[in-house]
Design a protein around this motif. Structure first.
Motif, PDB file in Angstrom:
ATOM      1  N   ASN A  96       1.141  -1.232   0.400  1.00  0.00           N
ATOM      2  CA  ASN A  96       0.422  -0.020   0.297  1.00  0.00           C
ATOM      3  C   ASN A  96       0.526   1.595   0.268  1.00  0.00           C
ATOM      4  N   ALA A  97       1.981   1.611  -0.930  1.00  0.00           N
ATOM      5  CA  ALA A  97       2.768   2.864  -1.041  1.00  0.00           C
ATOM      6  C   ALA A  97       2.201   3.707  -1.317  1.00  0.00           C
ATOM      7  N   GLU A  98       0.520   3.910  -1.484  1.00  0.00           N
ATOM      8  CA  GLU A  98       0.100   4.740  -2.275  1.00  0.00           C
ATOM      9  C   GLU A  98      -0.434   5.327  -0.646  1.00  0.00           C
ATOM     10  N   ASN A  99      -0.582   4.950   0.554  1.00  0.00           N
ATOM     11  CA  ASN A  99      -0.718   5.439   1.526  1.00  0.00           C
ATOM     12  C   ASN A  99       0.322   5.417   2.762  1.00  0.00           C
ATOM     13  N   LEU A 100       1.105   4.863   2.616  1.00  0.00           N
ATOM     14  CA  LEU A 100       1.765   5.484   3.022  1.00  0.00           C
ATOM     15  C   LEU A 100       2.427   6.267   4.242  1.00  0.00           C
ATOM     16  N   ALA A 101       2.235   7.520   4.325  1.00  0.00           N
ATOM     17  CA  ALA A 101       2.217   8.989   4.613  1.00  0.00           C
ATOM     18  C   ALA A 101       0.828   9.474   5.132  1.00  0.00           C
ATOM     19  N   ILE A 102      -0.573   8.812   4.672  1.00  0.00           N
ATOM     20  CA  ILE A 102      -1.287   8.483   5.370  1.00  0.00           C
ATOM     21  C   ILE A 102      -1.321   8.775   6.993  1.00  0.00           C
ATOM     22  N   PRO A 103      -1.395   9.436   7.735  1.00  0.00           N
ATOM     23  CA  PRO A 103      -1.705   9.000   9.053  1.00  0.00           C
ATOM     24  C   PRO A 103      -2.950   8.035   9.422  1.00  0.00           C
ATOM     25  N   SER A 104      -1.982   6.934  10.405  1.00  0.00           N
ATOM     26  CA  SER A 104      -3.019   5.532  10.196  1.00  0.00           C
ATOM     27  C   SER A 104      -3.885   6.199  11.827  1.00  0.00           C
ATOM     28  N   VAL A 105      -5.983   5.563  11.355  1.00  0.00           N
ATOM     29  CA  VAL A 105      -5.977   6.100  12.649  1.00  0.00           C
ATOM     30  C   VAL A 105      -6.185   4.594  13.463  1.00  0.00           C
ATOM     31  N   ARG A 106      -6.081   3.611  13.038  1.00  0.00           N
ATOM     32  CA  ARG A 106      -5.926   1.712  13.939  1.00  0.00           C
ATOM     33  C   ARG A 106      -6.576   2.756  15.015  1.00  0.00           C
ATOM     34  N   ALA A 240       9.201   2.945   6.008  1.00  0.00           N
ATOM     35  CA  ALA A 240       9.862   1.469   5.874  1.00  0.00           C
ATOM     36  C   ALA A 240       9.571   0.343   6.111  1.00  0.00           C
ATOM     37  N   ALA A 241       9.980   0.576   7.375  1.00  0.00           N
ATOM     38  CA  ALA A 241      10.220  -1.040   8.246  1.00  0.00           C
ATOM     39  C   ALA A 241       9.363  -1.397   8.342  1.00  0.00           C
ATOM     40  N   GLU A 242       7.939  -1.066   8.627  1.00  0.00           N
ATOM     41  CA  GLU A 242       6.728  -0.993   9.083  1.00  0.00           C
ATOM     42  C   GLU A 242       6.037  -1.667   7.864  1.00  0.00           C
ATOM     43  N   GLY A 243       6.665  -0.772   6.299  1.00  0.00           N
ATOM     44  CA  GLY A 243       5.911  -0.652   5.285  1.00  0.00           C
ATOM     45  C   GLY A 243       5.810  -2.387   4.342  1.00  0.00           C
ATOM     46  N   LEU A 244       7.300  -2.333   4.698  1.00  0.00           N
ATOM     47  CA  LEU A 244       7.353  -3.789   3.781  1.00  0.00           C
ATOM     48  C   LEU A 244       7.332  -5.151   4.774  1.00  0.00           C
ATOM     49  N   GLU A 245       6.440  -5.039   6.008  1.00  0.00           N
ATOM     50  CA  GLU A 245       6.210  -5.743   6.304  1.00  0.00           C
ATOM     51  C   GLU A 245       4.214  -5.718   6.575  1.00  0.00           C
ATOM     52  N   TYR A 246       3.938  -4.943   6.747  1.00  0.00           N
ATOM     53  CA  TYR A 246       2.758  -5.113   7.396  1.00  0.00           C
ATOM     54  C   TYR A 246       1.803  -3.929   5.951  1.00  0.00           C
ATOM     55  N   ASP A 247       0.850  -4.280   5.592  1.00  0.00           N
ATOM     56  CA  ASP A 247      -0.307  -3.724   4.923  1.00  0.00           C
ATOM     57  C   ASP A 247      -0.335  -2.788   5.079  1.00  0.00           C
ATOM     58  N   LYS A 248      -0.536  -2.239   6.938  1.00  0.00           N
ATOM     59  CA  LYS A 248      -1.353  -0.445   6.805  1.00  0.00           C
ATOM     60  C   LYS A 248       0.641  -0.497   7.968  1.00  0.00           C
ATOM     61  N   VAL A 249       0.609   0.767   7.718  1.00  0.00           N
ATOM     62  CA  VAL A 249       1.908   1.295   8.974  1.00  0.00           C
ATOM     63  C   VAL A 249       0.974   2.260   9.618  1.00  0.00           C
ATOM     64  N   VAL A 250       1.010   1.801  11.538  1.00  0.00           N
ATOM     65  CA  VAL A 250       0.894   2.611  12.361  1.00  0.00           C
ATOM     66  C   VAL A 250       1.861   3.398  13.571  1.00  0.00           C
ATOM     67  N   GLY A 251       3.165   3.959  12.951  1.00  0.00           N
ATOM     68  CA  GLY A 251       3.063   4.411  13.267  1.00  0.00           C
ATOM     69  C   GLY A 251       4.139   5.677  12.809  1.00  0.00           C
ATOM     70  N   GLN A 252       3.277   5.944  11.479  1.00  0.00           N
ATOM     71  CA  GLN A 252       4.136   6.261  10.729  1.00  0.00           C
ATOM     72  C   GLN A 252       4.548   8.391  11.284  1.00  0.00           C
ATOM     73  N   SER A 253       2.762   8.773  12.327  1.00  0.00           N
ATOM     74  CA  SER A 253       2.885   9.883  12.627  1.00  0.00           C
ATOM     75  C   SER A 253       3.876  11.043  12.803  1.00  0.00           C
ATOM     76  N   ALA A 254       4.916  10.118  13.883  1.00  0.00           N
ATOM     77  CA  ALA A 254       5.467  11.127  14.456  1.00  0.00           C
ATOM     78  C   ALA A 254       6.813  10.661  13.556  1.00  0.00           C
TER      79      ALA A 254
END
Length: 322
Positions: A96-106, A240-254
């Protein structure tokens, strides 16, 4: 004519001397073929890390590198920004490269849903209480959701701390944090940025690596493009580490907030499109480093999970690379 016992004694003594010569030559051969590696002295490095002295940390690691031990320290000193597309991120393996920069609300959504759902369910049960209790207790329970929302609007930090604590119940929580922070640590080490500390505690997930020189540039708003590129790669390493492993990145906001801080303090100022490209390129560069050094990344993750010190994490990197 010598007695028989004397002749036998001389023969036994001669046999013992031959055995001693043979054993001595064998022992000498073993020592010469298995020489122990030279001892590595971490005293200077440990002292520098303890004092939070970034210059001393650099000097200690440079000395260890010159001695032939810290081979991975500053082994990727050159970074060069270029135009990067989403397709390159996908090809690298980013999900989901197109959503990497979108903060997760999970985590936020799960926390609020749990609070509202739990209080609603308890309110329904409490309404069955006899007399006035069936009115006041549900009312008090229902107000909990309003209090949570009020705290979030007045003091967002407290709400984020509560959400962070709630996030520990997710099965992937510990792995995400270790993977995320180990990526920051490893990439900074490879780029030659001194690491002063790290934390996996709630609300403190960070790797402390900014040295005094960079701090002065940040405060003065004079961060040049070369240093911006290096810091951008380190900032995006966790994402990048989360994006390579998971479908959704959770810790990108910080991470995105940190990158924006660097961009705002740089000269010349980047346009919106240039900022977007910097983010993509930094994720691509960091992701490439992590994929090419997967064994090292896993070693740091394992060390951090055991609450290893900064020096022990560095040892894990170098031992994995040996």
């Amino acid at each position: 004519m010598r007695p028989r016992s004397t002749i036998e004694d001389e023969r036994r003594r001669a046999a013992v001397r031959r055995d001693e010569r043979t054993c001595g030559s064998r022992n000498w051969g073993i020592r010469s073929s298995s020489a122990a590696p030279p001892n590595v002295d971490f005293t200077s490095l440990e002292s520098a890390v303890a004092k939070k002295d970034s210059d001393a940390v650099k000097e200690a690691l440079n000395q260890l590198s010159e001695s032939g031990w810290a081979r991975k320290w500053s082994s990727q000193p050159y970074v060069s920004r270029r135009t990067t597309s989403l397709r390159e991120l996908t090809t690298l393996g980013m999900k989901n490269a197109e959503n990497l920069a979108i903060p997760s609300v999970r985590n936020d959504a799960a926390f609020l849903f749990t609070v509202v759902g739990t209080t609603g369910f308890l309110g329904i049960l409490a309404s069955q209480l006899p007399g006035d209790w069936g009115f006041f207790v549900p009312y008090l329970i229902g107000s909990i959701s309003l209090v949570v929302l009020a705290v979030g609007s007045i003091s967002p930090g407290l709400l984020q701390a509560a959400i962070g604590g709630f996030s520990t119940f997710f099965p992937d929580y510990q792995d995400r944090i270790a993977r995320h922070e180990a990526a920051h640590f490893l990439v900074a080490y490879l780029l030659g940025l001194p690491i002063l500390g790290y934390s996996l505690d709630i609300g403190k997930e960070n790797v402390n690596l900014i040295d005094e020189k960079l701090e002065k540039l940040l405060y003065s708003g004079q961060l040049d493009s070369k240093e911006l590129d290096r810091l951008a790669v380190v900032a995006m390493a966790g994402l990048a580490a989360e994006g390579l492993e998971y479908d959704k990145v959770v810790g990108q906001s910080a991470d995105l907030f940190t990158l924006q801080r660097f961009i705002n303090r740089s000269k010349p100022q980047l346009k919106s499109q240039e900022q977007q490209n910097l983010t993509r390129w930094a994720v691509l560069f960091a992701g490439s480093l992590l994929k090419n050094n997967q064994k090292l990344h896993e070693a740091v993750m394992s060390a951090m999970s055991k609450k290893a010190s900064v020096v022990e994490c560095i040892e894990a990197i170098e031992n994995a690379a040996a």
